[in-house]
Design an enzyme around this catalytic site. Structure first.
Site, mmCIF file in Angstrom:
data_model
loop_
_atom_site.group_PDB
_atom_site.id
_atom_site.type_symbol
_atom_site.label_atom_id
_atom_site.label_comp_id
_atom_site.label_asym_id
_atom_site.label_seq_id
_atom_site.Cartn_x
_atom_site.Cartn_y
_atom_site.Cartn_z
ATOM 1 N N ARG A 37 -48.023 53.775 30.055
ATOM 2 C CA ARG A 37 -48.136 53.760 31.523
ATOM 3 C C ARG A 37 -47.293 52.665 32.182
ATOM 4 N NH1 ARG A 37 -53.743 55.165 30.289
ATOM 5 N NH2 ARG A 37 -54.009 57.383 30.754
ATOM 6 N N GLU A 78 -18.659 57.744 43.462
ATOM 7 C CA GLU A 78 -19.768 57.015 44.082
ATOM 8 C C GLU A 78 -19.258 55.801 44.863
ATOM 9 O OE1 GLU A 78 -22.685 58.131 44.258
ATOM 10 O OE2 GLU A 78 -23.125 59.373 42.499
ATOM 11 N N GLU A 111 -36.902 56.457 48.942
ATOM 12 C CA GLU A 111 -36.107 57.502 49.568
ATOM 13 C C GLU A 111 -36.892 58.276 50.614
ATOM 14 O OE1 GLU A 111 -33.828 61.111 47.635
ATOM 15 O OE2 GLU A 111 -32.804 59.247 47.094
ATOM 16 N N ARG A 117 -32.388 55.800 52.373
ATOM 17 C CA ARG A 117 -31.844 55.878 51.021
ATOM 18 C C ARG A 117 -31.278 57.262 50.718
ATOM 19 N NH1 ARG A 117 -34.431 53.765 45.224
ATOM 20 N NH2 ARG A 117 -32.628 54.432 43.972
ATOM 21 N N HIS A 154 -24.176 65.151 47.112
ATOM 22 C CA HIS A 154 -24.943 65.411 45.896
ATOM 23 C C HIS A 154 -25.632 66.777 45.895
ATOM 24 C CE1 HIS A 154 -24.087 61.243 45.178
ATOM 25 N NE2 HIS A 154 -24.826 61.188 44.096
ATOM 26 N N HIS A 197 -24.857 68.752 42.769
ATOM 27 C CA HIS A 197 -25.883 69.103 41.792
ATOM 28 C C HIS A 197 -25.915 70.612 41.540
ATOM 29 C CE1 HIS A 197 -28.455 65.194 42.379
ATOM 30 N NE2 HIS A 197 -27.332 65.000 41.725
ATOM 31 N N HIS A 210 -20.805 64.118 36.450
ATOM 32 C CA HIS A 210 -21.525 63.974 37.710
ATOM 33 C C HIS A 210 -20.582 63.607 38.857
ATOM 34 C CE1 HIS A 210 -24.663 63.051 40.550
ATOM 35 N NE2 HIS A 210 -24.295 61.796 40.638
#
Length: 435
Positions: A192, A256, A308, A312, A319, A323, A336
Site C-alpha cells: 500500500r 515534450e 490534474e 495540469r 496527447h 495516444h 510516445h
C-alpha cells in the site's frame, strides 16, 4: 553539496504571472479561473498562461557552463510531499545524492534490458558506497512500451515479495518513461505504498514523465488508463546518460520540450527555435538548459494542480490525438514523442480552424518539429473512426464530453476545454486521415 548547487525553488508563495488569465479576450463566458480547490464542470474551459518566474535570455543561458558533479536543483513544492529534482553531469558519481533519500535498509532497482548493462552497476555502487547496511536487489524487465502491462508489472511484485522487502524499502526506477511509470505504480501499490526514486535516462523521462507523480500501465483499449498519482522522494537526472541514447529516442523527447514553449513559455519556445540544432547535436549546455527549463515548467504546474483537476491538464497538448495513434498502431511501434508530435500538429490545426490562433503559429510548430526530425502526419493506417474510438475513452473525457487542450491567442497561451466547434474536430481528423 548544498553549498555548491544551484537551487531553483518554485513555490506557490512566489509571484505567478496571470495576465492572460485575466484577459477576457481569451476566455469563454463560462470559463473558470484556476484555483487549486476548483473542480471544472464538463462545459467549462480553463485558459492559462502560467509562465515560469524563472527566466533567462539566450545569451545568459548559453554562457552557463556545466560543472561535473554539481547539481542544479529544481524543487517540486507539494507541502510535506515536496521533493528535489537534481540535474547535472556526473551525478551518478555522487553517492550522497541518492543515499540521503533512502530511509530503510533494502532497495529494489527496476530497470530494463537496454539500460541495465549501461548503468545498473553504477547505480548499485552509488547506493552502497560507504553504506554497507543497505542491500540492493534488481529486476530487469523487457524494454518497450508494449511491455507496459499488468503481466510485466507482476514481475516487480514477484521480486519484491521474494526479496522480503518491507515498508521501509525504496524502489528505484532506472530507465525511461515506461520504467518510471511502472516502478512508480509498483511502489504506490506494494504494501500500500513504499518510497521510490526516479533516475530517468531518456530526454522524455527527464523533461516530463519522471516529474509530477503520474504512474501507471497501459490497457489494450487505451494508454495509461490504470495507475495512480504517487510522488517520488527525488528525481536524479544525470545528463551523461543521454550520451548512450539512440537518435530516435533523443528526438522523441523534444516533443515534450516543445510543448512547454507552446502552452506557457514563449521565451523558451523562441530559444528552441534558435537552438534546436544544438539540441539535436547533443550540446551539453543546451541539453542541460532545456531539461532544467522543462522541469521548472513542469514543477510549477504540478505544484499548482497535482492531481490534474485543471491547469495540469494543459501539459497534455497533443496527447489525446497522440495516444490514439499509439493505441491504434500497437504500443511500441511509434514512440510516445513521435505520436505527441503529430498530435500537437493536429491540435494546432484545430486551434486554427476554430479561429483561436493565426497561421504563423501553425507554420512555426510545423517548422520546429521538422527541425527535431519528428513526424507531422499520422501513419497512413489511421482513420477518422480509429481516432474517435480511442479518444472516446481518453482520461480527459468528462460525462461523455471530450475535452481538449488547444492553443488560443498569442503563442504561449492555451485552453483546456470541452467548448469548441465539433465540426472543427471532424475537419481536422478528415484533413489528416484518408478515410
Amino acid at each position: 553539496m548544498a553549498s555548491t548547487s544551484t537551487n531553483t525553488s518554485l513555490s506557490l508563495k512566489q509571484p505567478i504571472h496571470l495576465s492572460s488569465l485575466q484577459n477576457p479576450k481569451f476566455l469563454h463566458p463560462h470559463s473558470l479561473f484556476y484555483h487549486p480547490t476548483n473542480h471544472f464542470p464538463k462545459n467549462s474551459s480553463l485558459s492559462t498562461s502560467l509562465r515560469s518566474p524563472i527566466c533567462a535570455t539566450s545569451s545568459q543561458l548559453m554562457a552557463a557552463k556545466i560543472e561535473p558533479g554539481v547539481p542544479t536543483i529544481v524543487n517540486v513544492d507539494l507541502g510535506n510531499r515536496s521533493y528535489p529534482i537534481y540535474i547535472g553531469s556526473g551525478l551518478l558519481n555522487k553517492p550522497e545524492l541518492l543515499q540521503r533519500h533512502v530511509h530503510g535498509k533494502k532497495v529494489l532497482i527496476v530497470t530494463n534490458t537496454t539500460v541495465a548493462p549501461l548503468y545498473l552497476d553504477k547505480v548499485v555502487d552509488a547506493l552502497t558506497s560507504g553504506n554497507p547496511n543497505v542491500s540492493v536487489e534488481s529486476v530487469i524487465l523487457p524494454d518497450g512500451e508494449q511491455y507496459k502491462d499488468m503481466d510485466t508489472l507482476m514481475k516487480v511484485f514477484d521480486k519484491a515479495i521474494e526479496s522480503r522487502l518491507d515498508r521501509r524499502c525504496t524502489f528505484v526506477a532506472l530507465g525511461g518513461g515506461v520504467i518510471g511509470d511502472m516502478c512508480g505504480f509498483a511502489a504506490a501499490s506494494f504494501l500500500r505504498g513504499v518510497n521510490f526514486i526516479q533516475i530517468p535516462t531518456t530526454v522524455m523521462a527527464q523533461v516530463d514523465s519522471s516529474v509530477g507523480g503520474k504512474t501507471g500501465i497501459n490497457h489494450p483499449l487505451g494508454k495509461n488508463l490504470i495507475g495512480a498519482f504517487y510522488q517520488p522522494q527525488c528525481v536524479l537526472i544525470d545528463t551523461d546518460t543521454l550520451d548512450t541514447l539512440p537518435e530516435r529516442e533523443l528526438a522523441s523527447g523534444f516533443a515534450e520540450v516543445i510543448k512547454y514553449g507552446l502552452i506557457r513559455d514563449t521565451e523558451f519556445f523562441e530559444w528552441q527555435e534558435k537552438n534546436m540544432q544544438a539540441l539535436m547535436a547533443r550540446d551539453p549546455n543546451a541539453l542541460a538548459y532545456a531539461i532544467k527549463r522543462s522541469c521548472e515548467n513542469k514543477a510549477e504546474v504540478v505544484s499548482l494542480d497535482e492531481r490534474e483537476g485543471g491547469v495540469r491538464a494543459t501539459l497534455n497538448l497533443g496527447h489525446t490525438f497522440g495516444h490514439a495513434i499509439e493505441t491504434s498502431v500497437g504500443y511500441g511501434h511509434w514512440l510516445h514523442g513521435e505520436a505527441v508530435a503529430v498530435g500537437t500538429v493536429m491540435a494546432v490545426d484545430m486551434s486554427y480552424r476554430v479561429g483561436w490562433i493565426d497561421d504563423s503559429i501553425v507554420k512555426r510548430v510545423s517548422d520546429i518539429l521538422k527541425q527535431a526530425k519528428l513526424p507531422i502526419v499520422p501513419p497512413e493506417m489511421m482513420t477518422v473512426d480509429m481516432f474517435k474510438s480511442v479518444m472516446a475513452v481518453d482520461k480527459k473525457v468528462a460525462d461523455g464530453l471530450l475535452r481538449l487542450i488547444l492553443l488560443k491567442g498569442p503563442l504561449g497561451n492555451c485552453v483546456f476545454t470541452g467548448d469548441y466547434d465539433r465540426k472543427a474536430l471532424d475537419d481536422t481528423l478528415r484533413a489528416f486521415c484518408k478515410s
